[in-house]
Motif scaffolding. Structure first.
Motif, PDB file in Angstrom:
ATOM      1  N   UNK A  80       2.920   4.865  -2.563  1.00 54.30           N
ATOM      2  CA  UNK A  80       2.469   3.991  -3.648  1.00 54.30           C
ATOM      3  C   UNK A  80       1.028   4.310  -4.040  1.00 54.30           C
ATOM      4  N   UNK A  81       0.777   4.223  -5.349  1.00 56.20           N
ATOM      5  CA  UNK A  81      -0.589   4.311  -5.874  1.00 56.20           C
ATOM      6  C   UNK A  81      -0.930   2.963  -6.506  1.00 56.20           C
ATOM      7  N   UNK A  82      -2.089   2.391  -6.172  1.00 57.21           N
ATOM      8  CA  UNK A  82      -2.454   1.094  -6.750  1.00 57.21           C
ATOM      9  C   UNK A  82      -3.963   0.942  -6.764  1.00 57.21           C
ATOM     10  N   UNK A  83      -4.438   0.055  -7.650  1.00 54.09           N
ATOM     11  CA  UNK A  83      -5.887  -0.177  -7.774  1.00 54.09           C
ATOM     12  C   UNK A  83      -6.315  -1.436  -7.019  1.00 54.09           C
ATOM     13  N   UNK A  84      -5.443  -2.018  -6.191  1.00 54.04           N
ATOM     14  CA  UNK A  84      -5.768  -3.260  -5.485  1.00 54.04           C
ATOM     15  C   UNK A  84      -6.695  -2.978  -4.302  1.00 54.04           C
ATOM     16  N   UNK A  85      -7.970  -2.804  -4.570  1.00 54.00           N
ATOM     17  CA  UNK A  85      -8.927  -2.505  -3.512  1.00 54.00           C
ATOM     18  C   UNK A  85      -9.098  -3.667  -2.546  1.00 54.00           C
ATOM     19  N   UNK A  86      -8.849  -4.891  -3.015  1.00 52.75           N
ATOM     20  CA  UNK A  86      -9.016  -6.065  -2.159  1.00 52.75           C
ATOM     21  C   UNK A  86      -7.961  -6.132  -1.068  1.00 52.75           C
ATOM     22  N   UNK A  87      -6.905  -5.333  -1.189  1.00 51.77           N
ATOM     23  CA  UNK A  87      -5.824  -5.382  -0.223  1.00 51.77           C
ATOM     24  C   UNK A  87      -5.865  -4.148   0.687  1.00 51.77           C
ATOM     25  N   UNK A  88      -7.079  -3.767   1.120  1.00 44.00           N
ATOM     26  CA  UNK A  88      -7.203  -2.608   1.987  1.00 44.00           C
ATOM     27  C   UNK A  88      -6.474  -2.810   3.309  1.00 44.00           C
ATOM     28  N   UNK A  89      -6.333  -4.061   3.728  1.00 38.62           N
ATOM     29  CA  UNK A  89      -5.656  -4.351   4.982  1.00 38.62           C
ATOM     30  C   UNK A  89      -4.168  -4.014   4.905  1.00 38.62           C
ATOM     31  N   UNK A  90      -3.636  -3.876   3.693  1.00 40.38           N
ATOM     32  CA  UNK A  90      -2.213  -3.572   3.535  1.00 40.38           C
ATOM     33  C   UNK A  90      -1.886  -2.150   3.970  1.00 40.38           C
ATOM     34  N   UNK A  91      -2.870  -1.257   3.860  1.00 41.65           N
ATOM     35  CA  UNK A  91      -2.566   0.148   4.148  1.00 41.65           C
ATOM     36  C   UNK A  91      -2.025   0.298   5.569  1.00 41.65           C
ATOM     37  N   UNK A  92      -2.679  -0.380   6.509  1.00 40.29           N
ATOM     38  CA  UNK A  92      -2.224  -0.285   7.883  1.00 40.29           C
ATOM     39  C   UNK A  92      -0.842  -0.902   8.041  1.00 40.29           C
ATOM     40  N   UNK A  93      -0.632  -2.043   7.391  1.00 43.99           N
ATOM     41  CA  UNK A  93       0.662  -2.722   7.494  1.00 43.99           C
ATOM     42  C   UNK A  93       1.774  -1.885   6.876  1.00 43.99           C
ATOM     43  N   UNK A  94       1.500  -1.296   5.708  1.00 37.68           N
ATOM     44  CA  UNK A  94       2.520  -0.510   5.028  1.00 37.68           C
ATOM     45  C   UNK A  94       2.899   0.723   5.835  1.00 37.68           C
TER      46      UNK A  94
END
Length: 534
Positions: A80-94
């Motif tokens: 996925x490509x997205x501009x949601x910088x506020x959701x950096x914590x998602x990268x680890x979860x994803x």
């Protein structure tokens, strides 16, 4: 290997196409699509290994495309490509699942690293597939589809229907096996989240659950169940002691609760069902859903259905409405709110369910009606705005929502009394308004708006108190002033007509003659003669 880039912005597609060293990575073909439907058509015509997709697109989201590819091309890996910088914590979860997550603006060196890692996963899977038959690779997808069909009612919960389905799909599910369902429900988010991000976070929750809820020697499936929930099915073919199993499940659920709070800012509850046969699973899931429906205290917790008792009977007489009403008359708004908070905090949690919220809301509405009635206003004038309506809806769904609505309502009442502390009653306000606007064409709409009352209601209470209708009162007042002006001033009849709100001389003449019994001119002349005689 082949890659497809999906983005609704052509400039973004060209930037990725030109910014990556595809040949160096070993990528053969790079295809592009600008929306979900275009991408699906490309999948059906071409061989694609990696999907590099934007999440938010106007004609369907990247999550929808991922769901489609999982169903039709389960071996395709997605980034996925997205501009949601506020959701950096998602990268680890994803990354706990098979999906990677890259933030925009893209750093092409990082994109190349992610692509390289994804290609390694694909190659590993291909080696595994070469050493096993395709059934092993697709087993998870087939089993997930079975549970989906089963819970949607497309497969009857009887032996013959289940056996036919298992035979057609070559599933090795045994009818004599026992299952234990666990329903994981998102109750709320601790940070504001829009609809698109909610879907992304729920996908992350499934990945986390799949990683954490692992029990040795027990097969399990982690299934998307609804927009706000995940269903985990445990197959209990082992002789694991029940008490020990429950302890392991509770420990896993508490780890899941902690991970959801840390990584995706969700407050979740886990509902653990009762061990039973496959035939009883639909009713078992319904029992879990009902338990969640009545869980209106939105705090993270693990609930075991075998430990649950029926909700206690709601004690409706506990609400001291009479006392709160007296406090309301005394303006003790903060004391009412404090007392309500204290009572609800100390009420047994087993009592507070949807029925409890409904009854409490109805009781509190009695106070609102009394408040409005005492001030001769309609409830809708106080609480007819969109925010109040939304808070009322939320008050029926959670204890937190109920307290927010009560606090909001008491604050509106306090502000109303503060604003209108010196305001006279509506009948007196109506009289004053008429007196001040005699030179105008007075309408009932303007009067009602001025005194904040419904026009029909104002008409009723005015006639009851004054003895005549508002329209008759206006005419009487206009005639009184007109007579005074005709007797005591030298103003022309036309000027007098305008001063009492009649801009048409003939209308004034007709109404004056009808009400007084003589024309304005005759009235003026007779009073001049009477004055000269005196």
């Amino acid at each position: 290997m082949n890659v497809m880039i999906v983005d609704d912005e052509l400039s973004a597609i060209e930037a990725v196409r030109n910014g990556i060293q595809w040949e160096t990575l070993g990528i053969g073909k790079v295809y592009t699509a600008t929306n979900v439907q275009d991408a699906i058509r490309q999948f059906q015509k071409r061989s694609i290994d990696i999907l590099l997709s934007d999440i938010e697109m106007p004609m369907g989201s990247g999550l929808e495309l991922l769901k489609w590819t999982n169903e039709h091309y389960p071996n395709v890996k997605c980034i996925f490509m997205t501009c949601h910088a506020d959701f950096h914590f998602l990268q680890e979860a994803m990354q706990l699942g098979s999906v990677d997550y890259i933030l925009k603006p893209l750093e092409f060196s990082k994109v190349e690293l992610v692509l390289k890692k994804t290609m390694e996963k694909i190659l590993t899977n291909r080696i595994l597939k070469e050493n096993s038959n395709s059934w092993i690779q697709n087993k998870e997808t087939v089993i997930r589809q079975f549970w989906k069909d089963f819970f949607l009612g497309e497969i009857s919960p009887n032996k013959e229907s289940l056996m036919n389905y298992f035979r057609q799909k070559r599933l090795d599910i045994r009818l004599e096996s026992y299952y234990l369902p666990i329903l994981v429900v998102t109750k709320k988010w601790t940070e504001p989240v829009n609809k698109v991000d909610q879907k992304l976070l729920q996908y992350a929750l499934r990945n986390i659950a799949n990683e954490i809820l692992v029990i040795p020697e027990i097969e399990r499936e982690v299934l998307p169940f609804s927009e706000m929930s995940v269903l985990i099915m445990l197959r209990l073919d082992t002789e694991l002691e029940e008490h020990r199993l429950n302890n392991i499940i509770e420990d896993c659920c508490r780890q899941l609760i902690a991970a959801a709070s840390k990584y995706i800012k969700e407050i979740i509850c886990c509902y653990v069902g009762i061990k039973d046969s496959i035939y009883e699973m639909p009713s078992s899931i319904e029992a879990l859903q009902e338990r969640d429906f009545n869980n209106v205290i939105h705090e993270s917790e693990v609930f075991f259905l075998y430990q649950e008792q029926q909700f206690d009977t709601v004690i409706y007489s506990d609400n001291p409405i009479g006392e709160w009403r007296e406090w309301l008359k005394q303006g003790r708004y903060e004391e009412i709110l404090s007392d309500i908070r204290d009572r609800l905090t100390h009420t047994k949690k087993s009592i507070i369910n949807r029925d409890f919220l409904n009854h409490f809301t109805r009781d509190f509405y009695y106070l609102i009606f009394e408040f409005a009635n005492d001030r001769s206003i309609f409830v809708n004038e106080l609480l007819g705005d969109p925010q109040s309506n939304l808070l009322l809806k939320n008050s029926l769904e959670s204890l937190e929502g109920l307290l927010d609505w009560v606090s909001h309502t008491l604050n509106i009442m306090r502000n109303f009394d503060k604003t209108n502390a010196n305001r006279s009653n509506p009948v007196e306000r109506t009289k004053n308004y008429i007196q001040l606007h005699l030179s105008e064409e007075i309408s009932m709409e303007h009067i009602a708006n001025n005194v904040y009352l419904n026009a029909d209601y104002l008409t009723r209470i005015f006639k009851k108190e004054v003895g005549v209708s508002i329209s008759r009162y206006i005419i009487n007042k206009k005639m009184e002033v007109a007579k005074e002006l005709l007797i005591h001033t030298d103003k022309s009849i036309g000027d007098v007509a305008m001063l009492v709100g009649y801009y048409n001389y003939s209308s004034f003449n007709r109404i004056f003659t009808k009400e007084i019994g003589t024309s304005p001119q005759e009235f003026k002349n007779s009073n001049i003669k009477k004055s000269s005689t005196d």
